[in-house]
Write a protein that holds these residues in place. Structure first.
Motif, PDB file in Angstrom:
ATOM      1  N   ILE A  25       7.856  -6.792  -1.732  1.00 51.75           N
ATOM      2  CA  ILE A  25       8.043  -5.337  -1.686  1.00 51.75           C
ATOM      3  C   ILE A  25       7.521  -4.797  -0.357  1.00 51.75           C
ATOM      4  CG2 ILE A  25       7.249  -3.133  -2.672  1.00 51.75           C
ATOM      5  CD1 ILE A  25       7.347  -4.547  -5.422  1.00 51.75           C
ATOM      6  N   GLY A  26       6.364  -5.305   0.090  1.00 52.96           N
ATOM      7  CA  GLY A  26       5.806  -4.876   1.374  1.00 52.96           C
ATOM      8  C   GLY A  26       6.745  -5.187   2.530  1.00 52.96           C
ATOM      9  N   LYS A  85       2.366   2.323   7.451  1.00 51.56           N
ATOM     10  CA  LYS A  85       1.113   2.606   6.752  1.00 51.56           C
ATOM     11  C   LYS A  85      -0.102   2.560   7.664  1.00 51.56           C
ATOM     12  CE  LYS A  85       0.874  -2.163   5.233  1.00 51.56           C
ATOM     13  NZ  LYS A  85       1.046  -3.053   4.145  1.00 51.56           N
ATOM     14  N   ASP A 141      10.014  -5.569   2.326  1.00 52.91           N
ATOM     15  CA  ASP A 141      11.168  -4.677   2.183  1.00 52.91           C
ATOM     16  C   ASP A 141      10.848  -3.265   2.668  1.00 52.91           C
ATOM     17  OD1 ASP A 141      12.561  -6.808   1.129  1.00 52.91           O
ATOM     18  OD2 ASP A 141      12.334  -6.168  -0.961  1.00 52.91           O
ATOM     19  N   MET A 142       9.640  -2.785   2.373  1.00 52.14           N
ATOM     20  CA  MET A 142       9.228  -1.443   2.827  1.00 52.14           C
ATOM     21  C   MET A 142       9.193  -1.379   4.349  1.00 52.14           C
ATOM     22  SD  MET A 142       8.842   0.700   0.363  1.00 52.14           S
ATOM     23  CE  MET A 142       7.946   1.957   1.216  1.00 52.14           C
ATOM     24  N   GLU A 143       8.669  -2.409   4.986  1.00 51.17           N
ATOM     25  CA  GLU A 143       8.621  -2.436   6.454  1.00 51.17           C
ATOM     26  C   GLU A 143      10.022  -2.401   7.040  1.00 51.17           C
ATOM     27  OE1 GLU A 143       6.257  -5.811   7.619  1.00 51.17           O
ATOM     28  OE2 GLU A 143       4.434  -4.968   6.726  1.00 51.17           O
ATOM     29  N   ILE A 202      12.694  -1.063   5.667  1.00 45.46           N
ATOM     30  CA  ILE A 202      13.212   0.306   5.461  1.00 45.46           C
ATOM     31  C   ILE A 202      12.604   1.256   6.479  1.00 45.46           C
ATOM     32  CG2 ILE A 202      13.159   2.275   3.864  1.00 45.46           C
ATOM     33  CD1 ILE A 202      13.416   0.205   1.580  1.00 45.46           C
ATOM     34  N   GLN A 203      11.294   1.123   6.729  1.00 42.41           N
ATOM     35  CA  GLN A 203      10.629   1.990   7.696  1.00 42.41           C
ATOM     36  C   GLN A 203      11.229   1.797   9.087  1.00 42.41           C
ATOM     37  OE1 GLN A 203       6.605   0.714   6.994  1.00 42.41           O
ATOM     38  NE2 GLN A 203       6.199   2.378   5.547  1.00 42.41           N
TER      39      GLN A 203
END
Length: 149
Positions: A102-103, A118, A105-107, A109-110
């Protein structure tokens, strides 16, 4: 000890003995009583002493205090407990791997949408997102808000 409680305890002892497929003689020998004494306990005629209840709890794998109250609460064996702990660790390791994904994937997307990461201070991140239109500001014109009476 009240008669009803002794009777309930006796029924529990009999049920546990029968579940294990033991005869009166087998269980009586394990708790150092005669089969007649055990039969009297199972029928609620004789109240067992503390040592007998402790032995029954150990041999039948139940909590002796609960047995005194006519309740059956099985103790968990160390093997079962270890197996449960292994399953819990496997589950938590799976969650940890999913969280790492998830981390990642979040990076992505960012990066794709130019969102702040973050590692950026919260205030700076909020201001940047407001400027980019990702967060609505709390600034609302007073005229557009209906007044409540």
């Amino acid at each position: 000890m009240p008669v009803i409680r002794v009777s309930k305890m006796g029924k529990c002892i009999q049920k546990l003995r029968e579940e294990r497929g033991w005869s009166l003689e087998e269980l009586a020998g394990r708790i150092l009583l005669s089969p007649e004494e055990l039969k009297c306990m199972e029928n609620g005629i004789k109240e067992p002493d503390k040592m007998t209840v402790t032995l029954l709890g150990y041999i039948l794998n139940v909590h002796a205090d609960n047995l005194l109250n006519g309740e059956i609460h099985c103790r968990v064996s160390q093997t079962e407990l270890m197996e449960l702990m292994k399953e819990t660790i496997d589950y938590l390791e799976g969650i940890q791997k999913e969280n790492k994904q998830i981390g990642v994937d979040m990076e992505k997307i960012q990066e794709k949408y130019g969102l702040p990461g973050k590692d950026m201070p919260e205030r700076e991140r909020t201001e940047r997102m407001q400027k980019q239109g990702h967060i609505f500001t709390n600034k609302i014109q007073k005229e557009s808000v209906p007044k409540l009476l």
